[in-house]
Design a protein around this motif. Sequence first.
Motif, PDB file in Angstrom:
ATOM      1  N   CYS A  18       0.744  -0.734   0.018  1.00 43.34           N
ATOM      2  CA  CYS A  18      -0.211   0.112   0.043  1.00 43.34           C
ATOM      3  C   CYS A  18       0.740   1.216  -0.246  1.00 43.34           C
ATOM      4  CB  CYS A  18      -1.107   0.149   1.052  1.00 43.34           C
ATOM      5  SG  CYS A  18      -2.152   1.856   1.170  1.00 43.34           S
ATOM      6  N   MET A  19       0.987   1.927  -1.100  1.00 39.29           N
ATOM      7  CA  MET A  19       1.512   2.476  -1.379  1.00 39.29           C
ATOM      8  C   MET A  19       0.885   4.849  -1.234  1.00 39.29           C
ATOM      9  SD  MET A  19       1.021   4.282  -4.722  1.00 39.29           S
ATOM     10  CE  MET A  19       1.948   4.278  -5.864  1.00 39.29           C
ATOM     11  N   HIS A  20      -0.426   4.258  -0.022  1.00 38.60           N
ATOM     12  CA  HIS A  20      -0.730   5.078   0.225  1.00 38.60           C
ATOM     13  C   HIS A  20      -1.867   6.796  -0.516  1.00 38.60           C
ATOM     14  CE1 HIS A  20       1.620   5.298   4.521  1.00 38.60           C
ATOM     15  NE2 HIS A  20       0.983   4.934   4.437  1.00 38.60           N
ATOM     16  N   CYS A  21      -1.928   6.176  -1.795  1.00 41.26           N
ATOM     17  CA  CYS A  21      -1.955   7.197  -2.909  1.00 41.26           C
ATOM     18  C   CYS A  21      -3.710   7.505  -2.535  1.00 41.26           C
ATOM     19  CB  CYS A  21      -2.377   6.504  -4.406  1.00 41.26           C
ATOM     20  SG  CYS A  21      -3.329   4.372  -4.515  1.00 41.26           S
ATOM     21  N   GLY A  22      -4.265   6.902  -2.011  1.00 44.56           N
ATOM     22  CA  GLY A  22      -5.103   7.580  -1.674  1.00 44.56           C
ATOM     23  C   GLY A  22      -6.483   6.944  -2.350  1.00 44.56           C
ATOM     24  N   LEU A  25     -10.000   5.179  -1.509  1.00 46.54           N
ATOM     25  CA  LEU A  25     -11.115   6.653  -0.062  1.00 46.54           C
ATOM     26  C   LEU A  25     -12.667   6.473  -0.798  1.00 46.54           C
ATOM     27  CD1 LEU A  25      -8.849   6.560   1.543  1.00 46.54           C
ATOM     28  CD2 LEU A  25      -9.241   8.584   1.826  1.00 46.54           C
ATOM     29  N   GLU A  37     -10.102   9.225   8.327  1.00 46.79           N
ATOM     30  CA  GLU A  37      -8.409   8.542   7.522  1.00 46.79           C
ATOM     31  C   GLU A  37      -8.848   6.941   8.217  1.00 46.79           C
ATOM     32  OE1 GLU A  37      -7.007   9.294   5.469  1.00 46.79           O
ATOM     33  OE2 GLU A  37      -5.564   7.565   5.427  1.00 46.79           O
ATOM     34  N   ARG A  38      -8.757   6.713  10.252  1.00 49.15           N
ATOM     35  CA  ARG A  38      -8.704   5.589  10.216  1.00 49.15           C
ATOM     36  C   ARG A  38      -9.697   4.220   9.937  1.00 49.15           C
ATOM     37  NH1 ARG A  38     -12.231   4.714  14.932  1.00 49.15           N
ATOM     38  NH2 ARG A  38     -11.692   6.319  16.621  1.00 49.15           N
ATOM     39  N   ARG A  42      -7.160   2.762   3.192  1.00 47.03           N
ATOM     40  CA  ARG A  42      -5.125   2.646   3.552  1.00 47.03           C
ATOM     41  C   ARG A  42      -5.110   3.495   5.125  1.00 47.03           C
ATOM     42  NH1 ARG A  42      -3.320   8.975   1.249  1.00 47.03           N
ATOM     43  NH2 ARG A  42      -5.217   9.485   2.353  1.00 47.03           N
ATOM     44  N   GLY A  43      -5.952   4.011   5.608  1.00 49.60           N
ATOM     45  CA  GLY A  43      -5.982   3.768   7.592  1.00 49.60           C
ATOM     46  C   GLY A  43      -5.360   2.412   8.014  1.00 49.60           C
ATOM     47  N   ARG A  46      -2.933   0.950   7.706  1.00 52.73           N
ATOM     48  CA  ARG A  46      -1.884   1.661   8.329  1.00 52.73           C
ATOM     49  C   ARG A  46      -1.721   1.289   9.400  1.00 52.73           C
ATOM     50  NH1 ARG A  46       3.401   3.258   7.049  1.00 52.73           N
ATOM     51  NH2 ARG A  46       4.149   3.210   9.464  1.00 52.73           N
TER      52      ARG A  46
ATOM     53  N   VAL B  30      -2.280   7.247  11.423  1.00 57.00           N
ATOM     54  CA  VAL B  30      -3.209   7.869  10.446  1.00 57.00           C
ATOM     55  C   VAL B  30      -3.012   8.731   9.403  1.00 57.00           C
ATOM     56  CG1 VAL B  30      -3.979   5.433  10.125  1.00 57.00           C
ATOM     57  CG2 VAL B  30      -5.138   7.279  11.064  1.00 57.00           C
ATOM     58  N   TYR B  31      -2.156  10.204  10.404  1.00 52.89           N
ATOM     59  CA  TYR B  31      -2.351  11.222   9.775  1.00 52.89           C
ATOM     60  C   TYR B  31      -1.106  11.627   9.436  1.00 52.89           C
ATOM     61  CZ  TYR B  31      -7.625  12.099   9.922  1.00 52.89           C
ATOM     62  OH  TYR B  31      -8.719  11.912   9.634  1.00 52.89           O
ATOM     63  N   TYR B  33       0.681  10.909   7.227  1.00 51.07           N
ATOM     64  CA  TYR B  33       1.229  10.345   5.531  1.00 51.07           C
ATOM     65  C   TYR B  33       0.315  11.263   5.413  1.00 51.07           C
ATOM     66  CZ  TYR B  33      -2.342   6.830   6.455  1.00 51.07           C
ATOM     67  OH  TYR B  33      -3.712   5.854   6.431  1.00 51.07           O
ATOM     68  N   ALA B  37       4.927   7.575   0.082  1.00 53.61           N
ATOM     69  CA  ALA B  37       5.213   6.261   1.613  1.00 53.61           C
ATOM     70  C   ALA B  37       6.104   6.522   2.467  1.00 53.61           C
ATOM     71  CB  ALA B  37       4.663   4.593   0.835  1.00 53.61           C
TER      72      ALA B  37
END
Lengths: 443, 461
Positions: A18-22, A25, A37-38, A42-43, A46, B30-31, B33, B37
């Motif tokens: 997961c490269m956090h691109c969103g 979402l 976010e959680r 993505r959250g 993480r 979770v905030y 990032y 990444a």
Amino acid sequence: MSELNLLKSLDYSVLQQCMHCGMCLPTCPTYDETKFERSSPRGRIRLMREVADGRLDVTETFAEEMSYCLGCLACTTACPAGVDYGTLLENARGEVERRGVIGGPARRLFRWANLSVLFRHPRLMRAVGRSLWLYQKLGVQSALRKLGVMKLLPQQLRVMEAATPTVVAPFSNARIKRIEMPAAPAKYRVALLTGCVQDLLFSPINRATADVLLANGCEVVTPRLQYCCGSLHAHNGELELARDLARKNLDLYDVEKFDAIISNAGGCGSHLKKYAELLHHDSQYHARAVAWDRKVRDVSEWLVEIGCRAPQSAAGGVRVTYDASCHLLHGQKIAAQPLALLKLLPGVDLVPLAESDWCCGSAGVYSITQPEQSAKLLGRKLEHIAATGASVLASGNPGCLMQIENGMRRDPRLAHVRACHPVELLAEAYRREASRIGPGGAE
Amino acid sequence: MSQTVVSLAEELAQELGVDRVLTAAEDLAVYAYDGTAALRQNPACVVFPLTTAEVAFCVQTARRHRAPIVTRGSGTGLSGGSVPMEGALVVCLNRMDRIIELDPRNLTIEVEAGCITQTIDETAGKHGLFYPPDPGSRKISTIGGNVAENSGGLRGLKYGVTRDYVMGLEAVLASGEVVWLGNKCVKDVAGYNLRDLFVGSEGTLGIVTRVLLKLVPLPQARKTMLASYTTLEAAGETVSNIIAAKIIPCTLEFLDQQTIRCVEDFAHVGLPTEAAAVLIMETDGHPHVVAEEAAAMAAIASACGAISVRTAADDAEANKLLSARRAAFSALARVRPTTILEDVTVPRSELAGMVAFIAASAAKHGLQIGTFGHMGDGNLHPTYLTDERNADEMHRVELSLAEIVDRTLAVGGTITGEHGVGLAKKPYLKQQLGDNSYQLLKLVKGALDPDGLLNPGKIFE
Ligand SMILES: Cc1cc2nc3c(=O)[nH]c(=O)nc-3n(C[C@H](O)[C@H](O)[C@H](O)COP(=O)(O)OP(=O)(O)OC[C@H]3O[C@@H](n4cnc5c(N)ncnc54)[C@H](O)[C@@H]3O)c2cc1C
Ligand code: SF4
Ligand code: SF4
């Protein structure tokens, strides 16, 4: 204890992927609801990674977040990076269970009764089903409801009671013979999985599936007694129980002898196709599970693959809409096939359903564990169904049918709408055809 | 948790309610990032204001506690812009997402900063209007984030970038005061153009709370084509020749083989996985012009050696192709666990050489790379496919990145075309601007935010 951490035991690159691109979402119903976010894919990923890295403990908040996730897998369809969120979630939930961070004795008893006892013993399940059926038939349920006795039940049980679906007896073992042959010489030999919930609540769907398969030249083999596929167990973090059930099911079939193993429940199918992964470390069963995975097909997938025959008889002017079950669509990536089957029906006006790819809130046991969010999603679904003006709603998963039917029954705008599986409509059309064209020939 | 953090959070919660102030460890993680990444830092507290007045209150409260402030939209930024610094208050605007007014007589739309980019375009579309800037992240990025980064997109070539559509904005300054800059007038030269100063300021000059955007008429027709090549240079040459032929299409997007394969793996749109490169080309406008331009572009592509040029049959197919392209960056993550993306722009005459240089640099350092980008703008996104756990490999990535930056600057390019400087690019900013301009930037920052409260540690070393 940390060596056993299920998230740590995963290949780390799965978490890292997961490269956090969103991009996931906007497809996530829980993020849509909270904008936190959680509560996003993505959250959550993480959080899992933080746990795997030992930076975060498996807390109650972590557990709640994993439970708040619908497991609808819409995020996996959206994810360009190909992150395997389903497996991550199963392991995260497994870790939550292993650590026992949530739930008092009542939750444990409930889970034990359902996941460890009921869903593991098909005979018991049918027995419970039969008494539930009697109880409903004899009107005890409505009498008790009127007396308000239900209010005395604890909250979760009350929600469950209100949602108790109508059990439909007789079950598949009484409706379907162990081996059934098509009229013309068989072109294929398939095994039919009748499921557990499906069997209790929707055994007519199983009969319809058999009929449609027969009408398309398949010899249908249906073992008398089958086990739950284990999807509920896996999705709720009980991976050992899920493995146990998978082995039991593999023992029932000589996989090599079938052209396909047919499932007609989206949720079960998406789990059934992953037995090899589930039994990865099982040297005795893994090879068979691989063969099994290759043969499992959703009924709509199989019918399209073999070129399903269009029925000749027109139902005439029925408006039908289709709701994609999450696990069929996002789990198995089966989008076009059920629609293709519905398009084969003569005289049917197929209208698109807005947000058909959005979860209805059923999501396994979600309607029991997260009644509020479940109800919100159901409400949203019902709005869209009402907007189509359809009189039939088709969907390929018993859980979704149960949830939507339950909602429609209580909604005056929709009380007349019929909820059914696409194969039921096909089976009915074939039956009409047979009765019209009959032995005499002409109509 | 330190005493100041507790009281900061308490004060915010007293005014806004506990539901909108987050301090739990799970939330802070979770905030930490954004879309980059590799960068990560937990904040001290996260707050969700719903009005401009509440944003101002958050700024004033943070000020009293001397807490740095990081503004956040959807966290899709690719330069670490919304990655917090230690002890920071994250002001998250994603719940301020209302459309305030669509004015069809003046062709404008006013929205709150947390509004999703795609929602703005869809709303305009219902009125036969069009909001052209379309970053690959448009489904989830916020307009506030777009303004802060001056985001570009797939249509930048013809329609320009976010800055070209911002007519006015409301911002909360570091002092807690609220200002409106700009208006609905197409022409306006009263005083310095401070509005444009805020566009691209990466959250370091103020928190943008409202934006007034220009809309344009929805083009009547469009044609989308896919040209495939056996060499990267031929694709680069096509772009140069189209521009040289005085055609300005709305889209000229480039994907190399690595990217094509990853995207096809995800989107299944029938991209030619054996091709060395493809160009996605689109022209829009009057049907006659579209037909003419499309034919000319196809002819140029063929003359440059394209092995095939396919035209999308309808809108649905065109959209599929464009969304597949939008997934390029994320799809590259299929190959290796860590993806590191560059964002260099060069004058368009230098494109073919730059593409070749990037490939050679990656090869020289034994690195896997995928390159795609808004080629018509000269904006390339070479993306390293690596594993952050391999220190040696990460070192080689750094060496190669530095080479690419040097070359970019040598040919008159820029270190970032659309993602901003943030944390990722700040080592190179001075190199590009030179001392005097760099100091001027710092003067501006000092004048508007003397205490360095807003997104400190970004842009400047
Ligand atoms: C898959 C993918 C594709 C992308 N494609 C493109 C592309 O084609 N073109 C392009 O330009 N970018 C692209 N991006 C980068 C990114 O989406 C943009 O920079 C976008 O504008 C960020 O919006 P956001 O709401 O996520 O902002 P965030 O990431 O939350 O914030 C970005 C920066 O803006 C600041 N900020 C956010 N909101 C405000 C506000 N209201 N006021 C003041 N400052 C604020 C933050 O402090 C931060 O510095 C892409 C990203 C991804 C993941
Ligand atoms: S789309 Fe995939 S890679 Fe991107 S944030 Fe979501 S899960 Fe991670
Ligand atoms: S499974 Fe569904 S609810 Fe859970 S994170 Fe993915 S999209 Fe959201």
